[in-house]
Design a protein around this motif. Structure first.
Motif, mmCIF file in Angstrom:
data_model
loop_
_atom_site.group_PDB
_atom_site.id
_atom_site.type_symbol
_atom_site.label_atom_id
_atom_site.label_comp_id
_atom_site.label_asym_id
_atom_site.label_seq_id
_atom_site.Cartn_x
_atom_site.Cartn_y
_atom_site.Cartn_z
ATOM 1 N N LEU A 34 0.835 -1.346 -0.047
ATOM 2 C CA LEU A 34 0.095 0.079 0.056
ATOM 3 C C LEU A 34 0.775 1.382 -0.043
ATOM 4 O O LEU A 34 0.481 2.327 -0.767
ATOM 5 C CB LEU A 34 -0.915 0.057 1.295
ATOM 6 C CG LEU A 34 -2.131 -0.709 1.129
ATOM 7 C CD1 LEU A 34 -2.978 -1.098 2.511
ATOM 8 C CD2 LEU A 34 -3.110 -0.367 0.058
ATOM 9 N N MET A 35 2.080 1.336 0.859
ATOM 10 C CA MET A 35 2.863 2.323 0.928
ATOM 11 C C MET A 35 3.301 2.830 -0.638
ATOM 12 O O MET A 35 3.544 3.685 -1.102
ATOM 13 C CB MET A 35 3.774 2.443 1.862
ATOM 14 C CG MET A 35 3.391 2.266 3.349
ATOM 15 S SD MET A 35 4.287 1.787 4.703
ATOM 16 C CE MET A 35 5.692 2.979 4.397
ATOM 17 N N PHE A 84 -1.168 8.354 4.565
ATOM 18 C CA PHE A 84 -0.818 7.955 6.122
ATOM 19 C C PHE A 84 -1.750 7.692 7.118
ATOM 20 O O PHE A 84 -1.478 6.851 7.787
ATOM 21 C CB PHE A 84 -0.279 9.780 6.778
ATOM 22 C CG PHE A 84 0.000 9.854 8.119
ATOM 23 C CD1 PHE A 84 1.207 9.177 8.488
ATOM 24 C CD2 PHE A 84 -0.767 10.254 8.885
ATOM 25 C CE1 PHE A 84 1.630 9.090 9.811
ATOM 26 C CE2 PHE A 84 -0.513 10.246 10.483
ATOM 27 C CZ PHE A 84 1.027 9.593 10.842
ATOM 28 N N ALA A 85 -3.053 8.073 6.791
ATOM 29 C CA ALA A 85 -4.334 7.646 7.348
ATOM 30 C C ALA A 85 -4.502 6.067 7.289
ATOM 31 O O ALA A 85 -4.481 5.233 8.041
ATOM 32 C CB ALA A 85 -5.643 8.263 7.333
ATOM 33 N N VAL A 86 -4.319 5.570 5.921
ATOM 34 C CA VAL A 86 -4.365 3.947 5.618
ATOM 35 C C VAL A 86 -3.169 3.446 6.312
ATOM 36 O O VAL A 86 -3.488 2.222 6.770
ATOM 37 C CB VAL A 86 -4.443 4.078 4.135
ATOM 38 C CG1 VAL A 86 -4.347 2.379 3.685
ATOM 39 C CG2 VAL A 86 -5.672 4.538 3.522
ATOM 40 N N THR A 87 -1.912 3.994 6.174
ATOM 41 C CA THR A 87 -0.813 3.394 6.796
ATOM 42 C C THR A 87 -1.035 3.227 8.335
ATOM 43 O O THR A 87 -0.580 2.027 9.059
ATOM 44 C CB THR A 87 0.509 4.098 6.575
ATOM 45 O OG1 THR A 87 0.610 4.115 5.117
ATOM 46 C CG2 THR A 87 1.569 3.510 7.218
ATOM 47 N N ALA A 88 -1.744 4.319 9.111
ATOM 48 C CA ALA A 88 -1.980 4.097 10.505
ATOM 49 C C ALA A 88 -2.858 3.159 10.742
ATOM 50 O O ALA A 88 -2.611 2.257 11.751
ATOM 51 C CB ALA A 88 -2.217 5.625 11.115
ATOM 52 N N PHE A 89 -3.888 2.861 10.022
ATOM 53 C CA PHE A 89 -4.986 2.018 10.161
ATOM 54 C C PHE A 89 -4.575 0.397 9.898
ATOM 55 O O PHE A 89 -4.991 -0.222 10.835
ATOM 56 C CB PHE A 89 -6.146 2.177 9.185
ATOM 57 C CG PHE A 89 -7.233 1.078 9.307
ATOM 58 C CD1 PHE A 89 -8.141 1.198 10.561
ATOM 59 C CD2 PHE A 89 -7.496 0.266 8.315
ATOM 60 C CE1 PHE A 89 -9.062 0.520 10.506
ATOM 61 C CE2 PHE A 89 -8.453 -0.572 8.379
ATOM 62 C CZ PHE A 89 -9.534 -0.559 9.557
ATOM 63 N N MET A 90 -3.696 0.294 8.874
ATOM 64 C CA MET A 90 -3.175 -0.990 8.795
ATOM 65 C C MET A 90 -2.111 -1.385 9.739
ATOM 66 O O MET A 90 -1.947 -2.633 10.173
ATOM 67 C CB MET A 90 -2.474 -0.989 7.366
ATOM 68 C CG MET A 90 -3.276 -1.071 6.065
ATOM 69 S SD MET A 90 -4.150 -2.743 6.064
ATOM 70 C CE MET A 90 -2.736 -3.975 6.101
ATOM 71 N N LEU A 91 -1.411 -0.357 10.126
ATOM 72 C CA LEU A 91 -0.509 -0.788 11.360
ATOM 73 C C LEU A 91 -1.276 -1.172 12.549
ATOM 74 O O LEU A 91 -0.936 -2.049 13.488
ATOM 75 C CB LEU A 91 0.509 0.558 11.752
ATOM 76 C CG LEU A 91 1.664 0.593 10.806
ATOM 77 C CD1 LEU A 91 2.263 1.991 11.265
ATOM 78 C CD2 LEU A 91 2.562 -0.645 11.111
ATOM 79 N N SER A 92 -2.391 -0.466 12.770
ATOM 80 C CA SER A 92 -3.315 -0.935 14.147
ATOM 81 C C SER A 92 -3.932 -2.295 13.815
ATOM 82 O O SER A 92 -3.890 -3.081 14.717
ATOM 83 C CB SER A 92 -4.421 0.085 14.394
ATOM 84 O OG SER A 92 -5.384 -0.017 13.339
#
Length: 176
Positions: A34-35, A84-92
């Motif tokens: 995704l990144m 950035f929001a999608v990355t933070a969500f995927m990290l969670s």
């Protein structure tokens, strides 16, 4: 407008590797995919901006063709925020998965396997039935001229019509 070939090649490689990583079962690789897709999209938006020009600050002496288009830059900033929001969500999601199962891989679901093994066409379910199947409507037309609903077979329609309606139950009043 001339586009840099190196920029296009890097963008193509980023898209290819990003899609490849998205198809993996590891959630960390999906995140990396995704990144990479987000960065490739940023490069695509940068390439659509055209030549580098002057900052879009108005001055009477400068012709309008010398200015840089600010819209692709705004799209890139928006894309950065969304990625950035999608990355933070995927990290969670990855962190939660690691806490629950100590695994980073997506497991194979039994129901998905069962659905994948079944036949795609069911003669009973894929045939057509008349639109009006209620008890209050009499359909005297021949079967070939009736309007039909695709996806519900005649046996299923008869089954649905023959099932008794569930009466609504009155709520019990508990004596306190």
């Amino acid at each position: 407008m001339s586009v840099n070939l190196t920029l296009l090649l890097v963008m193509g490689v980023l898209y290819a590797v990003g899609i490849y990583l998205l198809l993996e079962r590891s959630l960390t690789r999906v995140l990396l995919g995704l990144m990479l897709l987000a960065n490739a999209t940023n490069l695509l938006l940068l390439a659509t901006g055209g030549y580098a020009g002057l900052a879009p600050i108005f001055n009477k002496d400068i012709p309008p063709t010398e200015y840089n288009d600010p819209l692709p830059q705004a799209f890139i900033l928006t894309s950065i925020v969304i990625s950035f929001a999608v990355t933070a969500f995927m990290l969670s999601l990855i962190y939660r998965s690691w806490l629950l199962s100590r695994a980073d891989d997506i497991q194979v679901d039994r129901e998905d396997l069962r659905v994948a093994k079944q036949a795609l066409y069911d003669d009973e379910e894929d045939s057509e039935i008349p639109i009006e199947v209620s008890d209050f409507h009499e359909n005297n037309q021949p079967a070939a001229k009736r309007e039909t609903i695709p996806g519900i077979g005649p046996k299923r329609a008869v089954q649905l019509l023959s099932e008794p309606a569930v009466p609504h139950k009155k709520p019990r009043k508990d004596k306190a």
